[in-house]
Design a protein around this motif. Structure first.
Motif, PDB file in Angstrom:
ATOM      1  N   ALA A   1     -61.575  51.200   9.251  1.00 31.76           N
ATOM      2  CA  ALA A   1     -61.658  52.252  10.264  1.00 31.76           C
ATOM      3  C   ALA A   1     -60.819  51.906  11.495  1.00 31.76           C
ATOM      4  CB  ALA A   1     -63.113  52.481  10.662  1.00 31.76           C
ATOM      5  N   ALA A   2     -60.720  50.625  11.820  1.00 31.27           N
ATOM      6  CA  ALA A   2     -59.975  50.208  13.013  1.00 31.27           C
ATOM      7  C   ALA A   2     -58.467  50.239  12.790  1.00 31.27           C
ATOM      8  CB  ALA A   2     -60.404  48.800  13.421  1.00 31.27           C
TER       9      ALA A   2
ATOM     10  N   ALA B   1     -51.809  52.943  16.273  1.00 30.54           N
ATOM     11  CA  ALA B   1     -51.473  53.778  17.427  1.00 30.54           C
ATOM     12  C   ALA B   1     -50.917  52.951  18.584  1.00 30.54           C
ATOM     13  CB  ALA B   1     -52.708  54.560  17.889  1.00 30.54           C
ATOM     14  N   VAL B   2     -51.164  51.636  18.587  1.00 27.79           N
ATOM     15  CA  VAL B   2     -50.685  50.802  19.690  1.00 27.79           C
ATOM     16  C   VAL B   2     -49.667  49.747  19.254  1.00 27.79           C
ATOM     17  CG1 VAL B   2     -52.754  51.161  21.074  1.00 27.79           C
ATOM     18  CG2 VAL B   2     -52.642  49.194  19.552  1.00 27.79           C
TER      19      VAL B   2
ATOM     20  N   ASN C   1     -45.350  50.455  23.655  1.00 27.02           N
ATOM     21  CA  ASN C   1     -44.674  50.524  24.951  1.00 27.02           C
ATOM     22  C   ASN C   1     -43.370  49.716  24.957  1.00 27.02           C
ATOM     23  OD1 ASN C   1     -45.503  47.855  25.126  1.00 27.02           O
ATOM     24  ND2 ASN C   1     -46.956  48.191  26.796  1.00 27.02           N
ATOM     25  N   GLY C   2     -43.002  49.137  23.780  1.00 30.17           N
ATOM     26  CA  GLY C   2     -41.764  48.391  23.651  1.00 30.17           C
ATOM     27  C   GLY C   2     -41.892  46.897  23.885  1.00 30.17           C
TER      28      GLY C   2
ATOM     29  N   LEU D   1     -54.166  44.880  23.674  1.00 25.11           N
ATOM     30  CA  LEU D   1     -54.348  46.004  22.755  1.00 25.11           C
ATOM     31  C   LEU D   1     -55.394  46.974  23.286  1.00 25.11           C
ATOM     32  CD1 LEU D   1     -54.231  44.168  19.325  1.00 25.11           C
ATOM     33  CD2 LEU D   1     -52.388  45.374  20.492  1.00 25.11           C
ATOM     34  N   ALA D   2     -56.464  46.456  23.858  1.00 20.31           N
ATOM     35  CA  ALA D   2     -57.521  47.332  24.384  1.00 20.31           C
ATOM     36  C   ALA D   2     -56.985  48.231  25.490  1.00 20.31           C
ATOM     37  CB  ALA D   2     -58.681  46.485  24.898  1.00 20.31           C
TER      38      ALA D   2
END
Length: 130
Positions: A49-50, A56-57, A87-88, A121-122
């Motif tokens: 699920a994660a 996405a990140v 974000n690169g 990541l959070a």
């Protein structure tokens, strides 16, 4: 299973699942009772699920296996990591993970990564809808 067969299962998990994002392969190498004790006892369903949220990140991940050491039903992997965030930013690091196997599948992982990517990541994870 021999230690070489256990190492092959762990290698497949690292390369196909973690690096490649293949959740079908996760079903083949992770046992139904799988638990990641390093993340507060995440089970197989929680891991799967994660994974979309991680995607996405994280826009790219390279995991280079430096060492795989096995004895009995245990394998320890030393891995160099290069993770590219959406974000690169690229984060280079390394990790050690203890894997316990039974009947040819991983039943437990206990990872240690440096640097600890959890805060980074959070901060990029989308907030859950309220």
């Amino acid at each position: 299973m021999s230690t070489e067969e256990n190492k092959a299962v762990v290698r497949r998990f690292i390369k196909e699942v973690l690096e490649g994002g293949d959740l079908d392969a996760a079903d083949e190498v992770l046992a139904p009772n799988y638990v990641n004790t390093g993340t507060g006892s995440t089970d197989l369903a929680g891991f799967k699920a994660a994974w979309p949220a991680m995607g996405a990140v994280i826009s790219g991940m390279r995991l280079d296996i430096v060492d795989l050491v096995a004895e009995g039903d245990a394998v320890v992997a030393r891995v160099r990591t290069a993770i590219t965030l959406v974000n690169g930013k690229t984060i280079d690091g390394w990790g050690l993970t203890y894997y316990r196997l039974a009947d040819g599948k991983i039943v437990e992982t206990d990872p240690f990564e440096k640097p600890d990517l959890t805060p980074e990541l959070a901060a990029l994870m989308p907030s859950p809808a309220s």
